[in-house]
Design an enzyme around this catalytic site. Structure first.
Site, short mmCIF file in Angstrom:
data_model
loop_
_atom_site.label_atom_id
_atom_site.label_comp_id
_atom_site.label_asym_id
_atom_site.label_seq_id
_atom_site.Cartn_x
_atom_site.Cartn_y
_atom_site.Cartn_z
N HIS A 185 90.19 -54.81 22.98
CA HIS A 185 90.49 -55.45 24.27
C HIS A 185 91.98 -55.70 24.46
CE1 HIS A 185 86.31 -56.54 25.54
NE2 HIS A 185 86.11 -56.21 24.29
N ASP A 198 99.89 -57.26 28.03
CA ASP A 198 98.49 -57.65 28.21
C ASP A 198 97.65 -56.40 28.12
OD1 ASP A 198 96.35 -59.36 28.83
OD2 ASP A 198 97.43 -60.31 30.48
P1 ADQ Z 1 92.56 -62.77 27.94
O1 ADQ Z 1 93.85 -62.69 27.23
O2 ADQ Z 1 91.82 -64.03 27.79
O3 ADQ Z 1 91.59 -61.54 27.53
P2 ADQ Z 1 92.30 -62.17 30.92
O4 ADQ Z 1 91.74 -60.81 30.95
O5 ADQ Z 1 93.33 -62.35 31.97
O6 ADQ Z 1 92.95 -62.50 29.51
O7 ADQ Z 1 91.26 -63.36 31.18
C1 ADQ Z 1 89.97 -63.40 30.77
C2 ADQ Z 1 89.15 -64.39 31.62
O8 ADQ Z 1 89.56 -65.75 31.45
C3 ADQ Z 1 89.21 -64.11 33.11
O9 ADQ Z 1 87.89 -63.93 33.58
C4 ADQ Z 1 89.83 -65.36 33.72
O10 ADQ Z 1 89.30 -65.72 34.98
C5 ADQ Z 1 89.54 -66.42 32.69
N1 ADQ Z 1 90.57 -67.44 32.82
C6 ADQ Z 1 91.89 -67.29 32.67
N2 ADQ Z 1 92.52 -68.44 32.93
C7 ADQ Z 1 91.57 -69.32 33.26
C8 ADQ Z 1 91.58 -70.69 33.67
N3 ADQ Z 1 92.72 -71.35 33.80
N4 ADQ Z 1 90.40 -71.29 33.93
C9 ADQ Z 1 89.26 -70.60 33.82
N5 ADQ Z 1 89.18 -69.32 33.48
C10 ADQ Z 1 90.33 -68.69 33.20
C11 ADQ Z 1 91.66 -60.40 26.65
C12 ADQ Z 1 92.90 -59.52 26.79
C13 ADQ Z 1 93.03 -59.04 28.24
C14 ADQ Z 1 91.76 -58.32 28.66
C15 ADQ Z 1 90.53 -59.16 28.35
C16 ADQ Z 1 89.23 -58.38 28.59
O11 ADQ Z 1 94.06 -60.22 26.41
O12 ADQ Z 1 94.15 -58.16 28.38
O13 ADQ Z 1 91.79 -58.08 30.07
O14 ADQ Z 1 90.53 -59.57 26.98
O15 ADQ Z 1 89.23 -57.18 27.87
#
Ligand code: ADQ
Length: 468
Positions: A169, A377
């Site tokens: 991921h 990211d």
């Molecule tokens: P993350 O680094 O966690 O994931 P991201 O893909 O942006 O990053 O977010 C994952 C989820 O968390 C999203 O559904 C988002 O809505 C939720 N989220 C973020 N901030 C939030 C908040 N303040 N309150 C509630 N929910 C929140 C990792 C990798 C990413 C990749 C994902 C999926 O780092 O690059 O996209 O896995 O593969």
């Protein structure tokens, strides 16, 4: 009874991830219950888990003794136990203070600790053993992410009959960075135990294939590499996504409408710039705050007309660099509000907690500008959620070139978060964009996000794994 019999034969489709897709809670009678945790991955894999005799192996969080395997939502849940020491060394240590920074451009110095590595091997073996025990003859095992990179090889040794898929991921770094890892060959060999290795973007798959040549002396082609034992391994990119239609429907709902009224009256008559990130140093929150502060100071933005809403729930707080980041971000927010806020009207509305999907959808709908500015990211789902929530087809997405999503959302306002002046220019251009310009960009991005949703991701990768 029929089910019991099937269970004895094991699961034909197994998902392995660091975390289980359920959270525990205590009900009114004091009993532990489980409810599904929200998330796109489980939603996307659910049809396959239900269609096959599905099981999910993972850690429940916490260090108390986990319950025996149980059924929930049509799948079998198999909890893996982690002790306090496992959590400190395998999870907080090797996963989040070695691999996570190394794979994200080493923007925080990765720590290489031999005992953490030993624990990483040990916990990966525990997952592999559990999968070997659980998988049906000839079944398929789909392993997730950087915490479990050794499992494909370990599982193949125990169970050569199963098909193994792996999906990363997060980014996969180029040779210059990956070479730092003292256990680099072990990790490469671990991954190569899979039949299919999926990455978020083409460049990551390319980095991996190049390394099979440099460190293992293999001869990769465009999308495959033949491992030492003669197996053909498919290596490709499968950009992950969200349940786009669900977001669109949610954004049109009465609950969201109600919250929008509430938020707008609280935030005053100002245009909204939004940031939504886990509090992580990869997300570029500091650069975003710096650019915003300078724009207020330079007069490029008028504090009477704008508010930056930053939602940033703390994560991994026991890892040192995260605790430090939190202090820095909070100091900067305080500084901006001290300089530019007025009584009852802060220039930055900082929300240091996690919001539910309805609250997020309401914020996405009222944000004129959404700033997604990571330094690195793997994909970034927040920007796709913003696009899916823009039901009137307008709005401005400012997106870092270093998010995997930038490979797909080319109509976003792309920026380089290292270039503060450049980022300010992009924010200004987006701020001034006509409704027509916004719609031109947004409609192309909406078409893309609806076509390439998370169901499409799951069907593409599972198809290539040989199960449809
Ligand atoms: P993350 O680094 O966690 O994931 P991201 O893909 O942006 O990053 O977010 C994952 C989820 O968390 C999203 O559904 C988002 O809505 C939720 N989220 C973020 N901030 C939030 C908040 N303040 N309150 C509630 N929910 C929140 C990792 C990798 C990413 C990749 C994902 C999926 O780092 O690059 O996209 O896995 O593969």
């Amino acid at each position: 009874r029929k089910k019991d019999k099937k269970e004895q034969k094991g699961s034909t489709f197994l998902v392995l991830a660091n975390r289980l897709p359920v959270d525990s809670y205590t009900d009114e009678n004091g009993n532990i219950q489980w409810k599904r945790s929200p998330g796109g991955l489980v939603t996307a894999l659910e049809p396959m888990l239900k269609k096959r005799e599905g099981a999910w192996i993972g850690w429940a969080g916490g260090t108390s003794e986990p319950p025996a395997p149980f059924r929930e939502d049509g799948m079998k849940i198999v909890p893996i136990e982690l002790t306090q020491e496992d959590v400190e060394e395998y999870y907080e240590g090797f996963s989040n203070a070695t691999l996570w920074p190394l794979y994200h451009d080493a923007m925080v110095t990765p720590k290489f600790d031999r005992s953490w590595w030993g624990k990483y091997v040990e916990v990966n073996q525990r997952f592999a053993d559990a999968a070997a025990k659980e998988a049906a003859e000839g079944g398929t095992v789909f392993i997730q992410d950087y915490q479990l990179q050794l499992v494909p090889q370990m599982l193949r040794e125990l169970r050569p009959d199963v098909r193994i898929g792996f999906f990363l991921h997060i980014p996969f770094p180029p040779k210059e960075l990956f070479s730092q890892l003292p256990w680099r060959r072990r990790v490469m060999e671990g991954l190569l135990g899979a039949d299919l290795i999926g990455f978020q973007v083409h460049g990551a798959a390319r980095n991996f294939l190049d390394l099979t040549r440099d460190f293992l002396g293999l001869s990769p082609t465009e999308n495959t590499v033949v491992a030492k034992d003669g197996r053909q391994v498919k290596v490709d990119d499968y950009p992950i996504s969200i349940s786009s239609k669900e977001y669109d429907t949610l954004a049109r709902s009465a609950e969201v409408e109600k919250l929008i009224h509430q938020y707008l009256s609280e935030l005053g008559n100002r245009r909204i710039i939004l940031g939504v990130d886990r509090l992580d140093y990869t997300k570029g929150i500091d650069r975003r705050l710096k650019a915003y502060r300078e724009m207020l100071a330079d007069g490029m933005l008028d504090p009477e007309e704008v508010v930056l809403v930053q939602v940033a729930p703390p994560s991994r707080e026991r890892v040192e660099s995260y605790a430090k980041l939190r202090e820095e971000v909070e100091r900067e927010v305080g500084g901006i509000n001290g300089e530019f806020g007025r009584f009852g009207l802060p220039a930055v509305d900082y929300i240091p907690r996690s919001l539910n999907r309805t609250e997020l959808a309401a914020l996405f709908r009222i944000a004129d500008l959404m700033m997604v500015t990571p330094i690195r990211d793997g994909m970034n789902l927040v920007c796709k959620e913003y696009v899916a929530s823009r039901i009137f087809g307008n709005g401005n997405l400012i997106l870092s070139e270093f998010a995997g999503a930038a490979q797909e959302l080319k109509e976003a306002w792309l920026c380089n978060p290292h270039d503060i002046d450049g980022m300010k220019e992009v924010v200004k251009a987006a701020w001034d964009a006509s409704e027509e310009e916004q719609k031109r960009r947004m409609s192309t991005m909406r078409d893309h996000v609806f076509e390439y949703d998370v169901d499409r991701w799951a069907s593409d990768i599972l198809h290539d794994l040989g199960i449809d």
